[in-house]
Design an enzyme around this catalytic site. Structure first.
Site, PDB file in Angstrom:
ATOM      1  N   CYS A 199       8.189   1.157  23.713  1.00 56.22           N
ATOM      2  CA  CYS A 199       8.768   1.845  22.573  1.00 56.22           C
ATOM      3  C   CYS A 199       8.070   3.186  22.457  1.00 56.22           C
ATOM      4  O   CYS A 199       7.037   3.405  23.068  1.00 56.22           O
ATOM      5  CB  CYS A 199       8.541   1.045  21.295  1.00 56.22           C
ATOM      6  SG  CYS A 199       9.175  -0.628  21.410  1.00 56.22           S
TER       7      CYS A 199
ATOM      8  N   ARG B 117      11.477   6.291  26.344  1.00 58.50           N
ATOM      9  CA  ARG B 117      10.652   5.089  26.270  1.00 58.50           C
ATOM     10  C   ARG B 117      11.409   3.897  25.682  1.00 58.50           C
ATOM     11  O   ARG B 117      10.904   2.768  25.678  1.00 58.50           O
ATOM     12  CB  ARG B 117       9.417   5.351  25.409  1.00 58.50           C
ATOM     13  CG  ARG B 117       8.508   6.410  25.972  1.00 58.50           C
ATOM     14  CD  ARG B 117       7.306   6.568  25.086  1.00 58.50           C
ATOM     15  NE  ARG B 117       6.501   5.366  25.094  1.00 58.50           N
ATOM     16  CZ  ARG B 117       5.547   5.103  25.953  1.00 58.50           C
ATOM     17  NH1 ARG B 117       5.253   5.972  26.890  1.00 58.50           N
ATOM     18  NH2 ARG B 117       4.859   3.982  25.902  1.00 58.50           N
TER      19      ARG B 117
ATOM     20  N   TRP C 214      12.570  -0.249  22.190  1.00 57.15           N
ATOM     21  CA  TRP C 214      13.109  -0.960  23.339  1.00 57.15           C
ATOM     22  C   TRP C 214      12.885  -2.439  22.997  1.00 57.15           C
ATOM     23  O   TRP C 214      11.771  -2.927  23.000  1.00 57.15           O
ATOM     24  CB  TRP C 214      12.347  -0.577  24.608  1.00 57.15           C
ATOM     25  CG  TRP C 214      12.917  -1.154  25.868  1.00 57.15           C
ATOM     26  CD1 TRP C 214      13.933  -0.648  26.624  1.00 57.15           C
ATOM     27  CD2 TRP C 214      12.497  -2.356  26.532  1.00 57.15           C
ATOM     28  NE1 TRP C 214      14.177  -1.462  27.702  1.00 57.15           N
ATOM     29  CE2 TRP C 214      13.322  -2.511  27.686  1.00 57.15           C
ATOM     30  CE3 TRP C 214      11.525  -3.316  26.278  1.00 57.15           C
ATOM     31  CZ2 TRP C 214      13.186  -3.572  28.570  1.00 57.15           C
ATOM     32  CZ3 TRP C 214      11.395  -4.389  27.165  1.00 57.15           C
ATOM     33  CH2 TRP C 214      12.229  -4.504  28.289  1.00 57.15           C
TER      34      TRP C 214
ATOM     35  N   ASN D   7       4.090  -0.398  18.919  1.00 62.12           N
ATOM     36  CA  ASN D   7       4.517  -0.534  20.310  1.00 62.12           C
ATOM     37  C   ASN D   7       3.634  -1.598  20.939  1.00 62.12           C
ATOM     38  O   ASN D   7       2.417  -1.580  20.748  1.00 62.12           O
ATOM     39  CB  ASN D   7       4.332   0.819  21.024  1.00 62.12           C
ATOM     40  CG  ASN D   7       4.650   0.724  22.500  1.00 62.12           C
ATOM     41  OD1 ASN D   7       5.385  -0.162  22.939  1.00 62.12           O
ATOM     42  ND2 ASN D   7       4.100   1.637  23.284  1.00 62.12           N
ATOM     43  N   GLY D   8       4.233  -2.531  21.672  1.00 63.55           N
ATOM     44  CA  GLY D   8       3.442  -3.596  22.303  1.00 63.55           C
ATOM     45  C   GLY D   8       4.027  -4.944  21.945  1.00 63.55           C
ATOM     46  O   GLY D   8       5.157  -5.032  21.459  1.00 63.55           O
TER      47      GLY D   8
ATOM     48  N   GLU E  51      13.280   2.340  48.398  1.00 64.70           N
ATOM     49  CA  GLU E  51      13.223   3.268  47.263  1.00 64.70           C
ATOM     50  C   GLU E  51      14.614   3.847  46.975  1.00 64.70           C
ATOM     51  O   GLU E  51      15.010   3.986  45.817  1.00 64.70           O
ATOM     52  CB  GLU E  51      12.189   4.370  47.562  1.00 64.70           C
ATOM     53  CG  GLU E  51      12.102   5.498  46.549  1.00 64.70           C
ATOM     54  CD  GLU E  51      11.798   5.076  45.107  1.00 64.70           C
ATOM     55  OE1 GLU E  51      11.485   3.905  44.869  1.00 64.70           O
ATOM     56  OE2 GLU E  51      11.914   5.939  44.226  1.00 64.70           O
TER      57      GLU E  51
ATOM     58  N   LYS F 149      16.622   3.447  43.412  1.00 64.72           N
ATOM     59  CA  LYS F 149      17.113   4.609  42.660  1.00 64.72           C
ATOM     60  C   LYS F 149      18.587   4.444  42.326  1.00 64.72           C
ATOM     61  O   LYS F 149      19.015   4.675  41.211  1.00 64.72           O
ATOM     62  CB  LYS F 149      16.893   5.855  43.531  1.00 64.72           C
ATOM     63  CG  LYS F 149      16.473   7.084  42.855  1.00 64.72           C
ATOM     64  CD  LYS F 149      15.007   7.209  42.531  1.00 64.72           C
ATOM     65  CE  LYS F 149      14.400   6.064  41.801  1.00 64.72           C
ATOM     66  NZ  LYS F 149      12.989   6.037  41.709  1.00 64.72           N
TER      67      LYS F 149
ATOM     68  N   GLU G  33      19.230   1.645  39.598  1.00 65.65           N
ATOM     69  CA  GLU G  33      18.819   1.854  38.203  1.00 65.65           C
ATOM     70  C   GLU G  33      19.642   2.889  37.463  1.00 65.65           C
ATOM     71  O   GLU G  33      19.836   2.765  36.268  1.00 65.65           O
ATOM     72  CB  GLU G  33      17.309   2.112  38.064  1.00 65.65           C
ATOM     73  CG  GLU G  33      16.803   3.382  38.643  1.00 65.65           C
ATOM     74  CD  GLU G  33      15.294   3.559  38.438  1.00 65.65           C
ATOM     75  OE1 GLU G  33      14.755   3.125  37.421  1.00 65.65           O
ATOM     76  OE2 GLU G  33      14.667   4.164  39.326  1.00 65.65           O
TER      77      GLU G  33
ATOM     78  N   HIS H 183      20.404 -11.318  60.832  1.00 62.30           N
ATOM     79  CA  HIS H 183      19.900 -12.659  60.519  1.00 62.30           C
ATOM     80  C   HIS H 183      20.454 -13.169  59.193  1.00 62.30           C
ATOM     81  O   HIS H 183      19.895 -14.084  58.602  1.00 62.30           O
ATOM     82  CB  HIS H 183      18.364 -12.643  60.507  1.00 62.30           C
ATOM     83  CG  HIS H 183      17.792 -12.303  61.854  1.00 62.30           C
ATOM     84  ND1 HIS H 183      17.803 -13.170  62.910  1.00 62.30           N
ATOM     85  CD2 HIS H 183      17.250 -11.147  62.311  1.00 62.30           C
ATOM     86  CE1 HIS H 183      17.274 -12.584  63.968  1.00 62.30           C
ATOM     87  NE2 HIS H 183      16.930 -11.347  63.631  1.00 62.30           N
TER      88      HIS H 183
ATOM     89  N   LYS I  29      10.922   4.243  30.384  1.00 62.37           N
ATOM     90  CA  LYS I  29      10.077   4.964  31.330  1.00 62.37           C
ATOM     91  C   LYS I  29       8.751   4.269  31.581  1.00 62.37           C
ATOM     92  O   LYS I  29       8.266   4.193  32.693  1.00 62.37           O
ATOM     93  CB  LYS I  29       9.832   6.377  30.783  1.00 62.37           C
ATOM     94  CG  LYS I  29       8.999   7.266  31.702  1.00 62.37           C
ATOM     95  CD  LYS I  29       9.771   7.622  32.931  1.00 62.37           C
ATOM     96  CE  LYS I  29       8.996   8.460  33.919  1.00 62.37           C
ATOM     97  NZ  LYS I  29       9.604   8.404  35.259  1.00 62.37           N
TER      98      LYS I  29
END
Ligand code: M6R
Length: 613
Positions: free
Chosen positions: A2, A27, A74, A100-101, A488, A492, A495, A511, A608
């Site tokens: 958050c 965030r 969030w 936040n947490g 990577e 990208k 997301e 395989h 983020k």
């Protein structure tokens, strides 16, 4: 996860808080709210949705208070809704709190408070905090501000988990208290004003002087001073740190989105990362490191530990350390490392990579490594972040603030820094030819120019993005170092475009996953290693035969007619090729997301900085 903002000063708090929340929205963006101290008590305005919802709430422009706290959420406990939005208040509405947490023992605390007559109106873990503060406040007497401070400290002593909190009270209309534990919080200071934030960039336009808080330092703020208290409420002095980032670095600067700006900032970011680590005679050094040959010979294993994109940078680091230093390296996802009982002792070096320096899983893994006597090095972009306070040694990428949720310049700067570390270790260990090290060093110095050249592929990538943006599945293939880039590139794309994608070692396709290849599916091949290019081409041939269309990123001379689109990038060594080959893939994810009309900088469900485990 958050974002927290606070202001205490002489101006109207509300516009400053809203501006700060807007900058911190990366965030978390499920809901937003503010509380200010007004003449008639504490105001509170909040709602689900983005900060723009909050700023259009009726009455918000009437808030006059010069002290206030604010939050963008969030969601962890309880769905996004007005009730679950912060700030939260105690039952008497005399304390407002943003948090936040995660409070791990909140249900236990809630039961205790309910037994003592408190009522709860949200599903959040946070609501216990203002009520606990009220509980302890009522147990005490007197009216001086230390009663307020004691109540906050006592409440925090009951909390298990992580928290960064701001508290204001109608009993103390000139103060605010802030404290953090395992969650980020900084205080920017200038004459007669204090700005509080989860992250430096959100308040960089006001000041560059920051108090960087350690865990459980209680800060009693008034507009013209900040008093610091330890957990026993002994007062102590704290120095400010001057942060070199400039405010423009945290603005879009004419670009449509932060992500695009950050992709194009990579030549500059990499120059800053290289900084003064390379001398004019191609010697590589780190002032912050002081390893002797014996120290390094004592290391028999390296772990590189990180999450997401930072972990992908670690995969490149493995190749650099193993080839240049001849030390075995394991790369671990931080959230797995902690629970697999890794074999660590005083001969182990653990390198932790984190752009934000606040990722909860990475920090927890670091604590574990330290408790097993490993030497720990943190690679981060944020000066004073939590990880730097835990690690034995910290080295900085100096990439400048990265705001977009999708990491771009942080990845390339992490790869450069870890390459430089490997060269520095290799020089001391003397296990590979020194001329070879000079060649690798020169290759790193050539990167900014080569990145500029690579960025010219932008239109070619855009054209391809327009053709494939509606697809459902995309595959990324590569061998050796190129497989790390495939991973990577795939992350990208997922997301920010919400397209399902898979990355595979090209030779592994047959395989199993080749069963998914059907007519028209897009396969992206990365080929920068001359010793593997023929093998990868054979694997791509297999998918072409089954109807795949192909985009190739290569630095090698190949028969372009075999493929639908070929993007040629400059040739460079194994250690630096990921820095170039990822660029077309960053751009591809960006343009696909734009074509789909998505919010590139704030993709759904993501934040983020992931400060919860
Ligand atoms: O701040 P960190 O580098 O520790 O963050 C790690 C990951 O959360 C991060 O790289 C994430 O995967 C990015 N959104 C990827 O673009």
């Amino acid at each position: 996860m958050c974002g927290i903002v606070g202001y205490i000063g002489t101006k109207k708090a509300c516009p400053i808080l809203i501006a700060g929340l807007t900058r911190l929205e990366y965030r978390g963006y499920d809901s937003a709210g503010i509380s200010t101290i007004e003449n008639n008590g504490l105001s509170i305005m909040k709602d689900k949705g983005r900060v723009s919802n909050l700023s259009s709430l009726k009455g918000i422009d009437d808030l006059e208070g010069t002290i206030g706290i604010a939050h963008t959420r969030w969601a962890t406990h309880g769905k996004p809704s007005r009730e679950n939005s912060h700030p939260h208040q105690d039952n008497s509405k005399s304390f407002s709190v943003v948090h936040n947490g995660i409070i791990e023992n909140y249900s236990e605390l809630k039961n205790f408070l309910e037994e003592n007559g408190y009522k709860f109106y949200s599903q959040t873990d946070t609501e216990v905090i203002p009520n606990l503060i009220h509980y302890y406040y009522e147990k005490d007497s007197g009216n001086d501000v230390l009663r307020f401070l004691k109540a906050v400290r006592n409440a925090c002593s009951d909390l298990r988990g992580s928290f960064a909190i701001e508290v204001i009270s109608s009993h103390y209309p000139e103060n605010m208290i802030v404290v953090r534990k395992d969650s980020p919080l900084v205080i920017g200071t200038c004459e007669s004003e204090k700005y509080i934030s989860s992250d430096i960039p959100a308040i960089l336009s006001y000041t560059r002087d920051f108090y960087l808080l350690d865990d459980l330092e209680f800060v009693l703020l008034a507009n013209n001073n900040a008093r610091f208290f330890d957990n026993d409420l002994n007062e102590f002095d704290k120095k400010t740190t001057n942060i070199e980032w400039n405010a423009a670095a945290a603005e879009k600067d004419g670009y449509d989105d932060f992500m695009l700006k950050e992709i194009f900032e990579q030549p500059t970011a990499i120059r800053e990362t290289i900084g003064s680590h390379i001398s004019s005679d191609y010697d590589c050094d780190f002032d912050e490191l002081n390893f002797s040959k014996t120290d390094l010979e004592n290391i028999n294993k390296i772990f590189i530990i990180a999450c997401g994109t930072a972990m992908h940078a670690g995969l490149v680091g493995k190749i650099a350390f193993e080839r240049l230093c001849r030390i075995p390296v394991e790369v671990d996802i931080a959230s797995e490392f902690r629970y697999r009982n890794p074999i660590i002792d005083e001969h182990t070096l653990c390198i932790f990579i984190s752009q934000s320096g606040e990722t909860a899983d990475t920090i927890a893994a670091l604590k574990l490594a330290k408790s097993s006597n490993a030497t720990t090095i943190a690679i981060t972009n944020v000066v004073g972040s939590s990880i730097t306070r835990e690690a034995d040694i910290s080295v900085y990428t100096h990439a400048g603030p990265e705001i977009a949720v999708a990491s771009t310049k942080a990845y390339t700067s992490q790869v450069v820094l870890i390459d430089l570390l490997a060269i520095y270790f290799a020089k001391i260990l003397n296990r590979v030819d020194s001329e070879y090290l000079v060649d690798v060093t020169k290759d790193i110095l050539s990167l900014p120019k080569k990145i500029e050249e690579t960025l010219n592929c932008k239109n070619q990538v855009y054209d391809f993005a327009k053709k494939i943006y509606q697809e459902k599945d995309i595959f990324f293939l590569g061998r050796g170092i190129d497989e790390t880039v495939a991973k990577e590139g795939s992350l990208k794309l997922k997301e920010i475009s919400y397209i399902h994608s898979e990355s595979y070692a090209a030779g592994e396709l047959k395989h199993g996953p080749i069963a998914l290849i059907e007519n028209g599916v897009t396969v992206i091949g990365i080929m920068t290693d001359s010793s593997l290019v023929k093998k990868t081409i054979s694997n791509l041939q297999e998918v072409i035969t089954r109807g795949a269309k192909t985009l190739i990123i290569t630095s090698q001379v190949i028969d372009k007619d075999m493929f639908d689109v070929v993007i040629t990038i400059p040739e460079s060594s194994t250690f630096t090729s990921p820095i170039l080959s990822i660029i077309p893939l960053q751009l591809l994810a960006y343009y696909i997301s734009k074509e789909k009309g998505l919010d590139v900088d704030k993709p759904r469900n993501l934040a983020k900085s992931v400060t919860v485990e």
